[in-house]
Design a protein around this motif. Structure first.
Motif, PDB file in Angstrom:
ATOM      1  N   TRP A   5       0.830  -1.200   0.000  1.00 45.85           N
ATOM      2  CA  TRP A   5       0.000   0.000   0.000  1.00 45.85           C
ATOM      3  C   TRP A   5       0.872   1.261   0.000  1.00 45.85           C
ATOM      4  CZ3 TRP A   5      -3.934   2.574  -1.266  1.00 45.85           C
ATOM      5  CH2 TRP A   5      -4.249   3.789  -0.653  1.00 45.85           C
ATOM      6  N   ARG A  19      -9.331   9.149   2.322  1.00 46.07           N
ATOM      7  CA  ARG A  19      -9.750   9.836   3.547  1.00 46.07           C
ATOM      8  C   ARG A  19     -11.010  10.661   3.275  1.00 46.07           C
ATOM      9  NH1 ARG A  19      -8.219  11.870   8.336  1.00 46.07           N
ATOM     10  NH2 ARG A  19      -6.634  10.287   8.575  1.00 46.07           N
ATOM     11  N   LEU A  49     -25.787  -2.885  -0.687  1.00 46.06           N
ATOM     12  CA  LEU A  49     -25.144  -4.148  -0.322  1.00 46.06           C
ATOM     13  C   LEU A  49     -25.820  -5.320  -1.043  1.00 46.06           C
ATOM     14  CD1 LEU A  49     -22.813  -4.505   1.729  1.00 46.06           C
ATOM     15  CD2 LEU A  49     -24.512  -5.409   3.305  1.00 46.06           C
ATOM     16  N   LEU A  53     -24.388  -7.974  -3.828  1.00 48.76           N
ATOM     17  CA  LEU A  53     -24.542  -9.417  -3.708  1.00 48.76           C
ATOM     18  C   LEU A  53     -25.146 -10.003  -4.991  1.00 48.76           C
ATOM     19  CD1 LEU A  53     -24.258 -11.589  -1.400  1.00 48.76           C
ATOM     20  CD2 LEU A  53     -26.708 -11.367  -1.136  1.00 48.76           C
ATOM     21  N   LEU A  56     -22.538 -10.126  -7.698  1.00 44.66           N
ATOM     22  CA  LEU A  56     -21.571 -11.200  -7.456  1.00 44.66           C
ATOM     23  C   LEU A  56     -22.179 -12.570  -7.777  1.00 44.66           C
ATOM     24  CD1 LEU A  56     -18.669 -11.301  -6.246  1.00 44.66           C
ATOM     25  CD2 LEU A  56     -19.743 -11.979  -4.115  1.00 44.66           C
ATOM     26  N   THR A  57     -23.342 -12.865  -7.187  1.00 46.08           N
ATOM     27  CA  THR A  57     -23.945 -14.183  -7.421  1.00 46.08           C
ATOM     28  C   THR A  57     -24.327 -14.328  -8.887  1.00 46.08           C
ATOM     29  OG1 THR A  57     -26.049 -13.282  -6.656  1.00 46.08           O
ATOM     30  CG2 THR A  57     -24.799 -14.561  -5.075  1.00 46.08           C
ATOM     31  N   PHE A  60     -21.420 -15.359 -11.005  1.00 47.64           N
ATOM     32  CA  PHE A  60     -21.067 -16.769 -10.844  1.00 47.64           C
ATOM     33  C   PHE A  60     -22.106 -17.679 -11.493  1.00 47.64           C
ATOM     34  CE2 PHE A  60     -17.985 -15.100  -7.977  1.00 47.64           C
ATOM     35  CZ  PHE A  60     -16.943 -16.012  -8.049  1.00 47.64           C
TER      36      PHE A  60
ATOM     37  N   LEU B  31     -19.070 -15.684   1.577  1.00 44.54           N
ATOM     38  CA  LEU B  31     -19.428 -15.704   0.162  1.00 44.54           C
ATOM     39  C   LEU B  31     -18.328 -16.333  -0.682  1.00 44.54           C
ATOM     40  CD1 LEU B  31     -21.037 -12.226  -0.459  1.00 44.54           C
ATOM     41  CD2 LEU B  31     -22.057 -14.445  -0.891  1.00 44.54           C
ATOM     42  N   LEU B  35     -18.661 -19.623  -3.243  1.00 42.84           N
ATOM     43  CA  LEU B  35     -18.605 -19.260  -4.661  1.00 42.84           C
ATOM     44  C   LEU B  35     -17.385 -19.876  -5.343  1.00 42.84           C
ATOM     45  CD1 LEU B  35     -19.839 -15.550  -4.697  1.00 42.84           C
ATOM     46  CD2 LEU B  35     -21.048 -17.613  -5.393  1.00 42.84           C
ATOM     47  N   PHE B  38     -18.306 -23.396  -5.867  1.00 40.58           N
ATOM     48  CA  PHE B  38     -19.307 -23.380  -6.936  1.00 40.58           C
ATOM     49  C   PHE B  38     -18.610 -23.378  -8.290  1.00 40.58           C
ATOM     50  CE2 PHE B  38     -21.945 -20.775  -9.825  1.00 40.58           C
ATOM     51  CZ  PHE B  38     -23.141 -21.462  -9.785  1.00 40.58           C
ATOM     52  N   SER B  39     -17.561 -22.557  -8.410  1.00 40.10           N
ATOM     53  CA  SER B  39     -16.860 -22.447  -9.691  1.00 40.10           C
ATOM     54  C   SER B  39     -16.072 -23.707 -10.030  1.00 40.10           C
ATOM     55  CB  SER B  39     -15.892 -21.270  -9.667  1.00 40.10           C
ATOM     56  OG  SER B  39     -16.487 -20.157  -9.079  1.00 40.10           O
TER      57      SER B  39
END
Lengths: 222, 164
Positions: A5, A19, A49, A53, A56-57, A60, B31, B35, B38-39
């Motif tokens: 970092w 910041r 949020l 989700l 993301l799901t 996949f 998660l 996941l 799953f993959s």
């Protein structure tokens, strides 16, 4: 980790930016630690949020899903029955969709009843209404994708409702279906709208929504 | 980094920062692990249905040289069932048993063929040569031809999809 970092930060000087993003005062009336009913001010964040989700799901699920009438149902049942954690991922996405609609609606109610939509925040209210429409669009297009009886007939009925719009209804319905009947073309269209067009729109609108709320600050109740 | 200095001075702030990190880690693992599995899931599934696939009649096999057979079977390919055609060579052994060799060259997967005059399997792609038993003789292939688990039952030759 902190060395990496530091390496980046020395060159790009990112920490003032971070910041600025992370450090901002939450006014007491919106702080659940100060006032219990302020939990309502969390609805927007919770909506975000849930949308993360879903993103993301959804990503996949696309590893296995196939948007073709021949294979859509088989690929979904493959996800649910064969793939490890497939039922979990699919159900997270399915339940998350309902949760997103509920939370966005509750968020809207909070904004409405605290009169937060008023001058100078009208533009953010408009962005919010567009976001609601995008979320509903996600729900509508996503519902077809499992390609079972419920999906097929829900879409048939839904598009028929759109068809009743005066003047433009027939055109919009045909554009959505890619013809005059729900079929293979409808499935690919809904899929691409669901995974490409709407996410692009969603991210743009969210960026605008968040920019405006940070620029204008959290409203005080009138 | 200034925030780092502050966290060391202010224990409550450090505690809250740690708490936020812990919650983020909980979400991330909760998660991330499902996941990830799953993959990887289909690649990890080794327990394919062990079905015996009939490939030839025992009576039709040649003596002293391999018999090339083409067989078809239904293969489970992810969410799709596909009718697949494959080739194999069946070799009668002196003790009455059989050896079933895959025709896939172990180099890069071309189909090898039986050269009757040379008494060898030859790969047309890069010149791999195998003997009657499928053992590597010459060329780039790294190992011998794969053998199927096979059996003879009621005068028919069966193999399993997975190679032994």
């Amino acid at each position: 980790m902190s060395k990496i970092w530091l390496f980046i930060d020395r060159r790009l000087n990112l920490s003032p930016l971070l910041r600025e993003m992370a450090d901002h005062r939450i006014p007491d009336h919106a702080n659940p630690l100060k006032k219990a009913s302020a939990f309502m001010y969390c609805f927007g964040g919770i909506s975000f949020l849930i949308l993360l989700l879903q993103l993301l799901t959804g990503m996949f699920l696309m590893l296995y899903y196939v948007p073709s009438p021949d294979h859509a149902y088989a690929s979904v049942s493959y996800i649910k029955n064969e793939v490890a954690f497939g039922a979990l991922t699919q159900n997270l996405h399915r339940v998350g969709a309902s949760a997103a609609v509920v939370m966005v609606f509750l968020h809207m109610l909070r904004v409405y009843f605290t009169k937060s939509y008023k001058n100078p925040r009208e533009l953010n209210w408009i962005a919010g209404v567009l976001l609601l429409l995008v979320v509903l669009g996600f729900g509508f297009t996503g519902y077809l994708l499992p390609w079972d009886q419920k999906a097929y007939w829900a879409t048939t009925v839904g598009v028929n409702i759109i068809e009743t719009v005066p003047w433009l209804g027939g055109f919009i319905a045909d554009m959505l279906r890619g013809g005059d009947e729900v079929g293979a073309l409808t499935l690919t269209r809904f899929f691409v709208i669901h995974v490409m067009f709407l996410p692009a729109l969603l991210l743009c609108l969210l960026a605008a929504h968040f920019f405006m709320v940070r620029r204008q600050g959290i409203s005080h109740p009138l | 980094m200034q925030a780092g200095e502050e966290t060391t001075k202010q224990p409550r702030r450090a505690f809250l920062a740690g708490g936020i990190k812990a919650i983020a880690a909980l979400f991330g693992l909760g998660l991330g692990v499902p996941l990830a599995l799953f993959s990887f899931s289909p690649a990890r599934q080794k327990d394919r249905p062990e079905e015996w696939i009939p490939i030839a009649d025992f009576a039709s096999l040649n003596d002293h040289r391999p018999t090339k057979v083409t067989y078809a079977y239904t293969r489970q390919d992810g969410w799709m069932k596909t009718e697949t055609r494959r080739m194999a060579f069946i070799l009668k052994k002196d003790d009455g048993g059989i050896t079933v060799l895959s025709n896939r060259c172990t180099h890069l997967g071309c189909g090898v063929d039986w050269d009757a005059t040379a008494n060898q399997f030859k790969c047309p792609c890069h010149g791999g040569i195998f003997d009657l038993e499928g053992k590597i003789l010459e060329g780039p292939p790294p190992k011998s031809l794969a053998r199927f688990t096979a059996k003879v039952e009621d005068g028919r030759v069966f193999i399993r999809e997975g190679q032994a």
